[in-house]
Design a protein around this motif. Sequence first.
Motif, PDB file in Angstrom:
ATOM      1  N   ASP A 124       0.824  -1.208   0.000  1.00  0.00           N
ATOM      2  CA  ASP A 124       0.000   0.000   0.000  1.00  0.00           C
ATOM      3  C   ASP A 124       0.860   1.262   0.000  1.00  0.00           C
ATOM      4  O   ASP A 124       2.088   1.196   0.067  1.00  0.00           O
ATOM      5  CB  ASP A 124      -1.025  -0.022   1.139  1.00  0.00           C
ATOM      6  CG  ASP A 124      -0.449   0.233   2.525  1.00  0.00           C
ATOM      7  OD1 ASP A 124       0.677   0.741   2.666  1.00  0.00           O
ATOM      8  OD2 ASP A 124      -1.161  -0.088   3.509  1.00  0.00           O
ATOM      9  N   ARG A 125       0.215   2.394  -0.071  1.00  0.00           N
ATOM     10  CA  ARG A 125       0.936   3.662  -0.192  1.00  0.00           C
ATOM     11  C   ARG A 125       1.756   4.019   1.039  1.00  0.00           C
ATOM     12  O   ARG A 125       2.540   4.960   1.014  1.00  0.00           O
ATOM     13  CB  ARG A 125      -0.023   4.786  -0.551  1.00  0.00           C
ATOM     14  CG  ARG A 125      -1.101   5.036   0.475  1.00  0.00           C
ATOM     15  CD  ARG A 125      -1.979   6.168   0.021  1.00  0.00           C
ATOM     16  NE  ARG A 125      -3.266   6.143   0.677  1.00  0.00           N
ATOM     17  CZ  ARG A 125      -4.180   7.066   0.507  1.00  0.00           C
ATOM     18  NH1 ARG A 125      -3.958   8.070  -0.303  1.00  0.00           N
ATOM     19  NH2 ARG A 125      -5.330   6.971   1.131  1.00  0.00           N
ATOM     20  N   PHE A 126       1.613   3.248   2.106  1.00  0.00           N
ATOM     21  CA  PHE A 126       2.409   3.463   3.309  1.00  0.00           C
ATOM     22  C   PHE A 126       3.536   2.441   3.441  1.00  0.00           C
ATOM     23  O   PHE A 126       4.211   2.388   4.456  1.00  0.00           O
ATOM     24  CB  PHE A 126       1.511   3.441   4.552  1.00  0.00           C
ATOM     25  CG  PHE A 126       0.509   4.553   4.549  1.00  0.00           C
ATOM     26  CD1 PHE A 126       0.880   5.853   4.840  1.00  0.00           C
ATOM     27  CD2 PHE A 126      -0.810   4.297   4.209  1.00  0.00           C
ATOM     28  CE1 PHE A 126      -0.036   6.885   4.812  1.00  0.00           C
ATOM     29  CE2 PHE A 126      -1.737   5.320   4.174  1.00  0.00           C
ATOM     30  CZ  PHE A 126      -1.343   6.621   4.479  1.00  0.00           C
ATOM     31  N   GLY A 127       3.712   1.595   2.418  1.00  0.00           N
ATOM     32  CA  GLY A 127       4.787   0.610   2.434  1.00  0.00           C
ATOM     33  C   GLY A 127       4.443  -0.690   3.135  1.00  0.00           C
ATOM     34  O   GLY A 127       5.320  -1.525   3.352  1.00  0.00           O
ATOM     35  N   VAL A 128       3.181  -0.891   3.489  1.00  0.00           N
ATOM     36  CA  VAL A 128       2.745  -2.106   4.164  1.00  0.00           C
ATOM     37  C   VAL A 128       2.304  -3.121   3.102  1.00  0.00           C
ATOM     38  O   VAL A 128       1.495  -2.807   2.231  1.00  0.00           O
ATOM     39  CB  VAL A 128       1.580  -1.823   5.137  1.00  0.00           C
ATOM     40  CG1 VAL A 128       1.065  -3.108   5.766  1.00  0.00           C
ATOM     41  CG2 VAL A 128       2.033  -0.836   6.210  1.00  0.00           C
ATOM     42  N   THR A 129       2.848  -4.338   3.185  1.00  0.00           N
ATOM     43  CA  THR A 129       2.497  -5.396   2.244  1.00  0.00           C
ATOM     44  C   THR A 129       1.306  -6.182   2.792  1.00  0.00           C
ATOM     45  O   THR A 129       1.352  -6.694   3.907  1.00  0.00           O
ATOM     46  CB  THR A 129       3.682  -6.339   1.995  1.00  0.00           C
ATOM     47  OG1 THR A 129       4.763  -5.574   1.459  1.00  0.00           O
ATOM     48  CG2 THR A 129       3.307  -7.440   1.012  1.00  0.00           C
ATOM     49  N   TRP A 130       0.247  -6.253   1.984  1.00  0.00           N
ATOM     50  CA  TRP A 130      -0.982  -6.949   2.335  1.00  0.00           C
ATOM     51  C   TRP A 130      -1.128  -8.196   1.479  1.00  0.00           C
ATOM     52  O   TRP A 130      -0.967  -8.135   0.266  1.00  0.00           O
ATOM     53  CB  TRP A 130      -2.198  -6.058   2.076  1.00  0.00           C
ATOM     54  CG  TRP A 130      -2.301  -4.883   2.982  1.00  0.00           C
ATOM     55  CD1 TRP A 130      -1.593  -3.715   2.895  1.00  0.00           C
ATOM     56  CD2 TRP A 130      -3.155  -4.743   4.103  1.00  0.00           C
ATOM     57  NE1 TRP A 130      -1.969  -2.866   3.894  1.00  0.00           N
ATOM     58  CE2 TRP A 130      -2.920  -3.463   4.647  1.00  0.00           C
ATOM     59  CE3 TRP A 130      -4.099  -5.574   4.689  1.00  0.00           C
ATOM     60  CZ2 TRP A 130      -3.600  -3.009   5.769  1.00  0.00           C
ATOM     61  CZ3 TRP A 130      -4.781  -5.111   5.806  1.00  0.00           C
ATOM     62  CH2 TRP A 130      -4.526  -3.842   6.338  1.00  0.00           C
ATOM     63  N   VAL A 131      -1.440  -9.318   2.118  1.00  0.00           N
ATOM     64  CA  VAL A 131      -1.810 -10.561   1.444  1.00  0.00           C
ATOM     65  C   VAL A 131      -3.314 -10.687   1.663  1.00  0.00           C
ATOM     66  O   VAL A 131      -3.774 -10.775   2.797  1.00  0.00           O
ATOM     67  CB  VAL A 131      -1.056 -11.766   2.048  1.00  0.00           C
ATOM     68  CG1 VAL A 131      -1.516 -13.052   1.395  1.00  0.00           C
ATOM     69  CG2 VAL A 131       0.439 -11.578   1.916  1.00  0.00           C
ATOM     70  N   VAL A 132      -4.074 -10.669   0.575  1.00  0.00           N
ATOM     71  CA  VAL A 132      -5.529 -10.632   0.645  1.00  0.00           C
ATOM     72  C   VAL A 132      -6.073 -11.893  -0.016  1.00  0.00           C
ATOM     73  O   VAL A 132      -5.679 -12.213  -1.138  1.00  0.00           O
ATOM     74  CB  VAL A 132      -6.060  -9.367  -0.079  1.00  0.00           C
ATOM     75  CG1 VAL A 132      -7.566  -9.322  -0.064  1.00  0.00           C
ATOM     76  CG2 VAL A 132      -5.461  -8.110   0.558  1.00  0.00           C
ATOM     77  N   ASP A 133      -6.973 -12.604   0.675  1.00  0.00           N
ATOM     78  CA  ASP A 133      -7.545 -13.785   0.040  1.00  0.00           C
ATOM     79  C   ASP A 133      -8.914 -14.139   0.593  1.00  0.00           C
ATOM     80  O   ASP A 133      -9.321 -13.676   1.644  1.00  0.00           O
ATOM     81  CB  ASP A 133      -6.606 -14.988   0.103  1.00  0.00           C
ATOM     82  CG  ASP A 133      -6.373 -15.553   1.502  1.00  0.00           C
ATOM     83  OD1 ASP A 133      -6.683 -14.877   2.492  1.00  0.00           O
ATOM     84  OD2 ASP A 133      -5.861 -16.671   1.593  1.00  0.00           O
ATOM     85  N   VAL A 134      -9.601 -14.952  -0.180  1.00  0.00           N
ATOM     86  CA  VAL A 134     -10.861 -15.547   0.230  1.00  0.00           C
ATOM     87  C   VAL A 134     -10.518 -16.948   0.722  1.00  0.00           C
ATOM     88  O   VAL A 134      -9.850 -17.714   0.014  1.00  0.00           O
ATOM     89  CB  VAL A 134     -11.872 -15.603  -0.939  1.00  0.00           C
ATOM     90  CG1 VAL A 134     -13.118 -16.386  -0.543  1.00  0.00           C
ATOM     91  CG2 VAL A 134     -12.245 -14.195  -1.384  1.00  0.00           C
ATOM     92  N   VAL A 135     -10.964 -17.276   1.915  1.00  0.00           N
ATOM     93  CA  VAL A 135     -10.667 -18.579   2.510  1.00  0.00           C
ATOM     94  C   VAL A 135     -11.283 -19.680   1.652  1.00  0.00           C
ATOM     95  O   VAL A 135     -12.443 -19.609   1.268  1.00  0.00           O
ATOM     96  CB  VAL A 135     -11.220 -18.661   3.950  1.00  0.00           C
ATOM     97  CG1 VAL A 135     -10.956 -20.036   4.548  1.00  0.00           C
ATOM     98  CG2 VAL A 135     -10.623 -17.562   4.812  1.00  0.00           C
ATOM     99  N   GLY A 136     -10.479 -20.673   1.342  1.00  0.00           N
ATOM    100  CA  GLY A 136     -10.950 -21.815   0.566  1.00  0.00           C
ATOM    101  C   GLY A 136     -10.235 -23.065   1.036  1.00  0.00           C
ATOM    102  O   GLY A 136      -9.256 -22.993   1.774  1.00  0.00           O
ATOM    103  N   GLU A 137     -10.726 -24.198   0.593  1.00  0.00           N
ATOM    104  CA  GLU A 137     -10.057 -25.447   0.936  1.00  0.00           C
ATOM    105  C   GLU A 137      -8.852 -25.647   0.046  1.00  0.00           C
ATOM    106  O   GLU A 137      -8.935 -25.483  -1.161  1.00  0.00           O
ATOM    107  CB  GLU A 137     -11.015 -26.629   0.785  1.00  0.00           C
ATOM    108  CG  GLU A 137     -12.088 -26.652   1.847  1.00  0.00           C
ATOM    109  CD  GLU A 137     -12.864 -27.949   1.825  1.00  0.00           C
ATOM    110  OE1 GLU A 137     -12.284 -29.001   1.518  1.00  0.00           O
ATOM    111  OE2 GLU A 137     -14.070 -27.890   2.117  1.00  0.00           O
ATOM    112  N   TYR A 138      -7.729 -25.966   0.649  1.00  0.00           N
ATOM    113  CA  TYR A 138      -6.508 -26.204  -0.102  1.00  0.00           C
ATOM    114  C   TYR A 138      -6.566 -27.600  -0.710  1.00  0.00           C
ATOM    115  O   TYR A 138      -6.878 -28.571  -0.035  1.00  0.00           O
ATOM    116  CB  TYR A 138      -5.286 -26.082   0.814  1.00  0.00           C
ATOM    117  CG  TYR A 138      -3.990 -26.428   0.118  1.00  0.00           C
ATOM    118  CD1 TYR A 138      -3.435 -25.554  -0.809  1.00  0.00           C
ATOM    119  CD2 TYR A 138      -3.352 -27.627   0.365  1.00  0.00           C
ATOM    120  CE1 TYR A 138      -2.258 -25.859  -1.466  1.00  0.00           C
ATOM    121  CE2 TYR A 138      -2.175 -27.949  -0.287  1.00  0.00           C
ATOM    122  CZ  TYR A 138      -1.636 -27.073  -1.196  1.00  0.00           C
ATOM    123  OH  TYR A 138      -0.475 -27.370  -1.840  1.00  0.00           O
TER     124      TYR A 138
END
Length: 141
Positions: A124-138
């Motif tokens: 993001d614009r503040f240098g924070v790395t976000w991992v975004v996901d929808v929970v699913g079965e692996y």
Amino acid sequence: MSVNVVTHLNFRGDARAALTFYRSVFGGEVAVVTYNDAGNVQEPSEADQVMWGQVTAGNGFRVMAYDVPSHLPWDQGENAFFVSLRGRAAEEITAYWKGLSDGATIIQPLGPAQWAPLYGMLKDRFGVTWVVDVVGEYTAP
């Protein structure tokens, strides 16, 4: 008994802006205590910086942040941590992704992955790395 994990973000003068931005994306309330509020001003130019702050939203989102005072070492670093944002509804996760994308560098576009119906990564614009996901079965290969 239960335990909650809350990401605590460290900034050098940008904590209030970051908390305000995250509130604009996730909703909720911002709480801020400045160094001046706490009577802990060591550098007058930092009196109104955030000694402790957080965003708490009814949807379960919560993040804390503060401004590291100039007398302490601070280095934003590279990939020192990721904030993992997981949800069950694609529409909700997509909306958060769109909000976080404002001014961000996209590392992995939001899309299907082997382990999740939707997955993406951005800084993001503040240098924070976000991992975004929808929970699913692996499903192992």
